[in-house]
Enzyme design. Structure first.
Site, PDB file in Angstrom:
ATOM      1  N   GLY A  52       0.810  -1.208   0.000  1.00  0.00           N
ATOM      2  CA  GLY A  52       0.000   0.000   0.000  1.00  0.00           C
ATOM      3  C   GLY A  52       0.842   1.257   0.000  1.00  0.00           C
ATOM      4  O   GLY A  52       2.079   1.205  -0.021  1.00  0.00           O
ATOM      5  N   GLY A  55       2.613   1.500   3.675  1.00  0.00           N
ATOM      6  CA  GLY A  55       3.416   0.398   4.173  1.00  0.00           C
ATOM      7  C   GLY A  55       3.130  -0.874   3.396  1.00  0.00           C
ATOM      8  O   GLY A  55       2.197  -0.927   2.598  1.00  0.00           O
ATOM      9  N   ARG A  57       2.333  -4.977   3.809  1.00  0.00           N
ATOM     10  CA  ARG A  57       1.832  -5.934   4.788  1.00  0.00           C
ATOM     11  C   ARG A  57       1.904  -7.338   4.199  1.00  0.00           C
ATOM     12  O   ARG A  57       1.667  -7.518   3.009  1.00  0.00           O
ATOM     13  CB  ARG A  57       0.384  -5.613   5.154  1.00  0.00           C
ATOM     14  CG  ARG A  57       0.168  -4.172   5.572  1.00  0.00           C
ATOM     15  CD  ARG A  57      -1.275  -3.729   5.385  1.00  0.00           C
ATOM     16  NE  ARG A  57      -1.457  -2.306   5.619  1.00  0.00           N
ATOM     17  CZ  ARG A  57      -1.229  -1.348   4.726  1.00  0.00           C
ATOM     18  NH1 ARG A  57      -0.816  -1.664   3.513  1.00  0.00           N
ATOM     19  NH2 ARG A  57      -1.416  -0.083   5.023  1.00  0.00           N
ATOM     20  N   GLU A 169      -8.680  -4.576  -6.922  1.00  0.00           N
ATOM     21  CA  GLU A 169      -8.632  -4.290  -5.490  1.00  0.00           C
ATOM     22  C   GLU A 169     -10.036  -4.201  -4.916  1.00  0.00           C
ATOM     23  O   GLU A 169     -10.356  -4.814  -3.895  1.00  0.00           O
ATOM     24  CB  GLU A 169      -7.865  -2.992  -5.245  1.00  0.00           C
ATOM     25  CG  GLU A 169      -7.671  -2.659  -3.782  1.00  0.00           C
ATOM     26  CD  GLU A 169      -6.880  -1.380  -3.572  1.00  0.00           C
ATOM     27  OE1 GLU A 169      -6.711  -0.993  -2.404  1.00  0.00           O
ATOM     28  OE2 GLU A 169      -6.438  -0.763  -4.558  1.00  0.00           O
ATOM     29  N   LEU A 197     -11.372   3.235   2.025  1.00  0.00           N
ATOM     30  CA  LEU A 197     -10.580   4.456   1.882  1.00  0.00           C
ATOM     31  C   LEU A 197      -9.134   4.200   2.271  1.00  0.00           C
ATOM     32  O   LEU A 197      -8.806   4.064   3.447  1.00  0.00           O
ATOM     33  CB  LEU A 197     -11.174   5.576   2.747  1.00  0.00           C
ATOM     34  CG  LEU A 197     -10.455   6.927   2.713  1.00  0.00           C
ATOM     35  CD1 LEU A 197     -10.390   7.488   1.300  1.00  0.00           C
ATOM     36  CD2 LEU A 197     -11.151   7.924   3.651  1.00  0.00           C
ATOM     37  N   GLY A 200      -4.000   6.412  -1.028  1.00  0.00           N
ATOM     38  CA  GLY A 200      -3.934   7.047  -2.337  1.00  0.00           C
ATOM     39  C   GLY A 200      -5.211   7.002  -3.136  1.00  0.00           C
ATOM     40  O   GLY A 200      -5.382   7.773  -4.083  1.00  0.00           O
ATOM     41  N   GLN A 203     -12.088   3.030  -2.994  1.00  0.00           N
ATOM     42  CA  GLN A 203     -12.820   2.078  -3.823  1.00  0.00           C
ATOM     43  C   GLN A 203     -14.269   1.970  -3.370  1.00  0.00           C
ATOM     44  O   GLN A 203     -14.540   1.928  -2.169  1.00  0.00           O
ATOM     45  CB  GLN A 203     -12.208   0.675  -3.744  1.00  0.00           C
ATOM     46  CG  GLN A 203     -10.993   0.468  -4.613  1.00  0.00           C
ATOM     47  CD  GLN A 203      -9.772   1.181  -4.096  1.00  0.00           C
ATOM     48  OE1 GLN A 203      -9.150   1.965  -4.803  1.00  0.00           O
ATOM     49  NE2 GLN A 203      -9.436   0.937  -2.848  1.00  0.00           N
TER      50      GLN A 203
END
Length: 451
Positions: A52, A55, A57, A169, A197, A200, A203
């Site tokens: 993301g 970060g 994950r 996504e 949310l 960047g 959706q």
């Protein structure tokens, strides 16, 4: 003669292939990809890296032969995170690739060594990497592919390490959420919609009727379609999905500050002086001497959303985007990620609760209170918040996004969600679970090898 050998070879391949099993207890299958009910094999693992904007994950899932989730160690999944995101290493691809090594080490602690070469590893980069430009993004992805290929023993396919399309996504989040809520297998009207949310992008995804899907506007070549077709637990679903790039929580901060009229921001809390850094660029975030102004800030936010942009279709949300037409699949709406985090941190939902009911109006009420505070006062009032200076801006943006952007009534009940109770465990309502289920399907992997 050669043809005879080919026929014999094909018959042998068919004879050795595992049979497809039709079983209503199977979790899901994507039409043309995953076949519902096909055995995944006992103890199949999937390692999913979610790259993301803030970060990276790692999620490690384990499935039984019906694609039901099994425990990983003492929990239902392994989860770990490193900061910052890959996009923060723009121009430094090797540093970006090396940043995931601790996550691979973490996965190695739970995936048995004998199964690693049969365990798919997938990385989906989301909005952050989309925003730094194709050249820099591709350099980072190529370096990550090299690290995964040379420094891990997991099943490797270069196509599994890529930028995740916005529609992918959103649809994966929808699949994961509805799977965890046991909503799949029935009519589309029984499913839930989701707004996610991120840093960047944001959706929106929900199921629509086949009649509505048939009216979806055509999109230019190379753009994500508005409707994704899924075959889940024996049912066809038309999922409206759209990813609004540049409208995520951090991206919106940058754009609001970039467009401010004059040297001061109407959205920053009193007493703050400094810059906001996003994707390597700095934006002056100095507050006005009198502090934030709720009404002026909201005007700036609504202007950013472009709610009055030309709409080429009958129904638009904001920035001229078709909204999917609405309908029953949007009636029960879950909002995730930044919506949940800010609500739990300011205290209008219990931070220990994996999900909670609320309304958009609650965001507005808290914003009106917060915007009157100084940074120092906000730190005392809301000790769990990380970026106190941006609290007024963030609350106004999230309220405006729901009400002005997506057209929700301020009093509409929504569910703020972080995790979903599934059996005895609480699981992240995020896209990695959806792609993990696809990754462990033998038929899908066989098809990817031979296509």
């Amino acid at each position: 003669m050669a043809a005879d050998h080919l026929v014999v070879a094909m018959l042998l391949l068919l004879a050795l292939s595992p049979p497809a099993v039709a079983d209503d207890t199977a979790v899901l299958g994507r039409k043309g990809g995953v076949v519902e009910g096909q055995a995944a094999g006992p103890g199949r693992y999937a390692v999913i890296l979610d790259a993301g904007s803030t970060g990276t994950r790692v999620h490690v899932f384990r499935f039984d032969n019906k694609l039901d989730l099994l425990k990983v160690g003492d929990n239902i999944e392994l989860f770990a995170k490193v900061d910052p995101g890959l996009s923060s290493y723009a121009g430094r691809p090797q540093d970006a690739a090396n940043s995931i090594l601790p996550l691979l080490d973490k996965a190695n602690t739970v995936v048995p060594a004998r199964l690693m070469n049969k365990t798919p590893l997938k990385l989906g980069a989301t909005a952050g990497l989309r925003l730094i430009g194709d050249e820099k993004a591709n350099q980072i992805l190529e370096a990550v592919r090299d690290v995964v290929h040379t420094k891990s023993k997991y099943q490797y396919n270069p196509n599994w390490i890529n930028v995740l399309e916005g529609s992918q996504e959103g649809s994966y989040i929808w699949v994961a959420l509805n799977y965890l809520l046991d909503k799949l297998g029935g009519d589309y009207s029984k499913t839930v919609g989701v707004v996610d949310l991120g840093g960047g992008s944001v959706q929106m995804a929900y199921a629509i009727s086949s009649n509505t899907a048939a009216t979806a506007p055509k999109v230019p070549e190379g753009k994500d379609p508005y409707v994704v077709k899924e075959y889940l637990k024996g049912k066809d679903y038309n999922i409206y999905v759209h990813s609004y790039l540049h409208y995520g929580g951090f991206a919106s901060r940058a754009h609001i500050l970039e467009r401010k009229d004059g040297p001061f921001s109407n959205c920053m809390l009193r007493g703050f002086s400094g810059n906001f850094t996003y994707n390597g660029k700095q934006y002056d975030a100095t507050a006005a001497p009198q502090g934030a102004d709720y009404h002026k800030c909201r005007e700036e936010v609504v202007k950013l959303l472009k709610v009055n942009a030309p709409c080429e279709t009958k129904n638009c949300s904001f920035n001229g985007v078709w909204n999917g037409g609405g309908g029953a699949g949007q009636d029960d709406l879950y909002v995730a990620s930044a919506f949940y985090y800010i609500a739990s941190h300011v205290g209008f939902i219990n931070s220990d609760a994996p999900s909670a009911k609320s309304t958009p109006a609650t965001f507005k009420a808290v914003a009106e209170k917060v915007c009157k505070l100084s940074v120092k006062e906000a730190k005392v009032e809301y000790p769990n918040v990380r970026d106190h200076a941006y609290l007024c801006m963030d609350l106004i943006y999230e309220y405006s996004l729901l009400v002005d952007g997506f057209g929700l009534h301020p009093s509409k009940e929504i569910t703020l969600v972080d995790k979903v109770k599934h059996g005895e465990y609480y699981i992240d309502a995020a896209w990695p679970l959806g792609t993990a289920i696809e990754a462990v399907s033998p038929k899908k992997r066989l098809r990817e090898i031979y296509k």
